[in-house]
Design an enzyme around this catalytic site. Structure first.
Site, PDB file in Angstrom:
ATOM      1  N   GLU A  72       0.823  -1.214   0.000  1.00  0.00           N
ATOM      2  CA  GLU A  72       0.000   0.000   0.000  1.00  0.00           C
ATOM      3  C   GLU A  72       0.858   1.265   0.000  1.00  0.00           C
ATOM      4  OE1 GLU A  72      -3.674  -1.705   2.699  1.00  0.00           O
ATOM      5  OE2 GLU A  72      -1.802  -1.205   3.679  1.00  0.00           O
ATOM      6  N   ASP A 243      -7.512  -4.933   8.696  1.00  0.00           N
ATOM      7  CA  ASP A 243      -7.188  -3.689   7.999  1.00  0.00           C
ATOM      8  C   ASP A 243      -7.091  -3.879   6.498  1.00  0.00           C
ATOM      9  OD1 ASP A 243      -4.882  -5.173   7.953  1.00  0.00           O
ATOM     10  OD2 ASP A 243      -3.576  -3.632   8.781  1.00  0.00           O
TER      11      ASP A 243
HETATM   12  N1  NAD Z   1      -4.418  -0.634  12.121  1.00  0.00           N
HETATM   13  C1  NAD Z   1      -3.162  -0.326  11.891  1.00  0.00           C
HETATM   14  O1  NAD Z   1      -2.793   0.841  11.818  1.00  0.00           O
HETATM   15  C2  NAD Z   1      -2.148  -1.420  11.765  1.00  0.00           C
HETATM   16  C3  NAD Z   1      -0.780  -1.114  11.777  1.00  0.00           C
HETATM   17  C4  NAD Z   1       0.142  -2.143  11.747  1.00  0.00           C
HETATM   18  C5  NAD Z   1      -0.306  -3.448  11.626  1.00  0.00           C
HETATM   19  N2  NAD Z   1      -1.641  -3.712  11.563  1.00  0.00           N
HETATM   20  C6  NAD Z   1      -2.148  -5.073  11.454  1.00  0.00           C
HETATM   21  O2  NAD Z   1      -2.024  -5.655  12.733  1.00  0.00           O
HETATM   22  C7  NAD Z   1      -1.878  -7.062  12.585  1.00  0.00           C
HETATM   23  C8  NAD Z   1      -0.760  -7.563  13.450  1.00  0.00           C
HETATM   24  O3  NAD Z   1       0.465  -7.053  12.968  1.00  0.00           O
HETATM   25  P1  NAD Z   1       1.839  -7.635  13.502  1.00  0.00           P
HETATM   26  O4  NAD Z   1       2.914  -6.862  12.820  1.00  0.00           O
HETATM   27  O5  NAD Z   1       1.822  -7.683  14.992  1.00  0.00           O
HETATM   28  O6  NAD Z   1       1.734  -9.118  12.914  1.00  0.00           O
HETATM   29  P2  NAD Z   1       2.472 -10.453  13.398  1.00  0.00           P
HETATM   30  O7  NAD Z   1       2.326 -11.423  12.288  1.00  0.00           O
HETATM   31  O8  NAD Z   1       3.823 -10.137  13.918  1.00  0.00           O
HETATM   32  O9  NAD Z   1       1.589 -10.934  14.648  1.00  0.00           O
HETATM   33  C9  NAD Z   1       0.274 -11.386  14.524  1.00  0.00           C
HETATM   34  C10 NAD Z   1       0.017 -12.408  15.627  1.00  0.00           C
HETATM   35  O10 NAD Z   1      -1.374 -12.763  15.573  1.00  0.00           O
HETATM   36  C11 NAD Z   1      -1.460 -14.135  15.953  1.00  0.00           C
HETATM   37  N3  NAD Z   1      -2.764 -14.649  15.570  1.00  0.00           N
HETATM   38  C12 NAD Z   1      -3.242 -14.959  14.331  1.00  0.00           C
HETATM   39  N4  NAD Z   1      -4.515 -15.384  14.413  1.00  0.00           N
HETATM   40  C13 NAD Z   1      -4.864 -15.325  15.724  1.00  0.00           C
HETATM   41  C14 NAD Z   1      -6.061 -15.607  16.437  1.00  0.00           C
HETATM   42  N5  NAD Z   1      -7.150 -16.030  15.806  1.00  0.00           N
HETATM   43  N6  NAD Z   1      -6.085 -15.412  17.778  1.00  0.00           N
HETATM   44  C15 NAD Z   1      -4.976 -14.962  18.440  1.00  0.00           C
HETATM   45  N7  NAD Z   1      -3.805 -14.695  17.815  1.00  0.00           N
HETATM   46  C16 NAD Z   1      -3.746 -14.864  16.474  1.00  0.00           C
HETATM   47  C17 NAD Z   1      -0.265 -14.771  15.262  1.00  0.00           C
HETATM   48  O11 NAD Z   1       0.082 -16.014  15.832  1.00  0.00           O
HETATM   49  C18 NAD Z   1       0.820 -13.686  15.470  1.00  0.00           C
HETATM   50  O12 NAD Z   1       1.590 -13.929  16.619  1.00  0.00           O
HETATM   51  C19 NAD Z   1      -1.664  -7.321  11.099  1.00  0.00           C
HETATM   52  O13 NAD Z   1      -2.884  -7.807  10.548  1.00  0.00           O
HETATM   53  C20 NAD Z   1      -1.336  -5.963  10.538  1.00  0.00           C
HETATM   54  O14 NAD Z   1      -1.757  -5.826   9.184  1.00  0.00           O
HETATM   55  C21 NAD Z   1      -2.566  -2.726  11.641  1.00  0.00           C
END
Ligand code: NAD
Length: 359
Positions: A72, A243
């Site tokens: 993005e 997101d």
């Molecule tokens: N809203 C925003 O501004 C914003 C900003 C950054 C990241 N994000 C989103 O946040 C999310 C997390 O990012 P990250 O960098 O920490 O990712 P990451 O992959 O490091 O961590 C995600 C974690 O979620 C766990 N997980 C997956 N499904 C699960 C479930 N059903 N129940 C519990 N745990 C579960 C995984 O095991 C993993 O440890 C991503 O989807 C990312 O796109 C959003």
């Protein structure tokens, strides 16, 4: 026979150089400022920019989707400065030893179009996302909230907990992740933070007694991380992980009961939890709560939901914060020879030819 001395290559002009904040420089800068202070400063910075929301150009981010992820571009401008971020989201990356989210960005002067700053933004995104959650909780969470459930204990998790500690004053975080290794990492990393850290073996257990629930999981399909029966009256939810189109975390029944607060509705309706609801599902823009133009939490029993997807103004705020921090943190940036800047602005070709190999 003597070697002919090499013709000196022309030196880049002063205008060519753009400060670059590397990952290493960002890490050192955050520690010099102090992580809780940096998170609190970023929260205030984002709040300040949300207060002047109408001054910004706004557009839903430009997304290139694939089967396994998204790339993005997130641009915005306040008329004086322009910023954009490049960011990806690839939930399966961690299985290959790569991160789900990486990012970098640029801050530029609108007056000339020349960049002011080029920066890593993987760390900065984690900081600004946590600061945005803290900002939403500052305005929407029940007063005196002390306990937060953190569902999804990946790269963003510690930042979320620490920002809520620094800005809202939570003292306990209850952790759950489908991968127990992620929770164990979070427990280790938060030791010594002053937070009471409680690992849990289910999402149901994690939300027990929590006044704030943060979901920050990564899965590129409709997931139900939070079921309706897990959300009691009066709770504030920061739903951060959903997101992207097709990527959500909450049961629609929660959305039907909650008051939903968003960043920029045209983007959130595409990417947020509310993509599961009809197009006219009512939402309130967070900036309007902050400026007093719309009501926030109206009662102790109301469920408030911040459907956070991440909006370009938060990255603008983060880059402006970084630019200002560099002003006092001299030496943090490297100077990159990034902009071709010929002495005669119309003689770009002549500038290229000055470096032509002789022979
Ligand atoms: N809203 C925003 O501004 C914003 C900003 C950054 C990241 N994000 C989103 O946040 C999310 C997390 O990012 P990250 O960098 O920490 O990712 P990451 O992959 O490091 O961590 C995600 C974690 O979620 C766990 N997980 C997956 N499904 C699960 C479930 N059903 N129940 C519990 N745990 C579960 C995984 O095991 C993993 O440890 C991503 O989807 C990312 O796109 C959003």
């Amino acid at each position: 026979m003597t070697d002919k001395p090499a013709t000196p290559r022309p030196a880049p002009s002063a205008q060519a150089f753009v400060p670059f904040v590397s990952v290493d420089a960002m890490m050192r800068l955050v520690h010099r400022i102090g992580l809780p202070t940096a998170l609190a400063q970023l929260t205030d910075r984002i709040e300040g920019d949300f207060r002047r929301w109408p001054e910004f150009d706004k557009t839903p981010r430009v997304a290139a989707h694939s089967e396994i992820g998204v790339i993005e571009l997130m641009p915005t401008s306040d008329g004086t400065h322009y910023a954009f971020k490049y960011v990806n989201g690839h939930p399966s990356n961690t299985r290959a030893g790569l991160q789900t989210v990486t990012a970098f960005g640029v801050l530029a002067r609108v007056a000339t179009g020349y960049p002011l700053l080029f920066a890593e933004m993987t760390l900065l995104t984690a900081l600004r996302t946590a600061a945005t959650s803290a900002l939403a909780a500052r305005h929407l969470a029940p007063k005196g909230a002390k306990v937060m459930a953190m569902i999804g204990n990946g790269a963003q998790a510690e930042f979320q907990a620490l920002a809520l500690q620094a800005v809202v004053g939570i003292d306990t975080v209850r952790l759950y992740d489908t991968d127990a290794g992620a929770t164990a990492k979070c427990v280790r990393n938060l030791a010594g933070s002053g937070l009471s850290v409680i690992p849990c073996t289910s999402a149901e257990e994690a939300v027990q007694g929590a006044q704030i629930i943060t979901t920050c999981t990564a899965d590129k399909r409709l997931a139900t991380v939070l079921h309706d029966n897990m959300v009691g009256a009066g709770v504030h939810i920061n739903a951060i992980g959903g997101d992207c189109p097709g990527k959500t975390e909450l049961a629609p029944a929660i959305l039907a009961r909650a008051s939903t607060f968003v960043e920029y509705p045209p983007q959130t309706r595409i990417e947020g939890e509310i993509q599961q609801m009809p197009a006219e599902h009512p939402v309130t823009e967070l900036w309007q709560v902050i400026t007093g133009q719309a009501a926030g939490r109206a009662s102790d029993r109301q469920i408030t939901l911040f459907d956070g997807v991440g909006f370009a103004i938060e990255d603008f705020s983060a880059l402006m914060w970084l630019h200002e921090a560099l002003g006092t943190e001299t030496g943090a940036a490297q100077m990159l020879d990034l902009i071709a800047d010929p002495d005669d602005p119309r003689d770009l070709y002549g500038m290229l030819m000055r470096s032509r190999p002789e022979g």
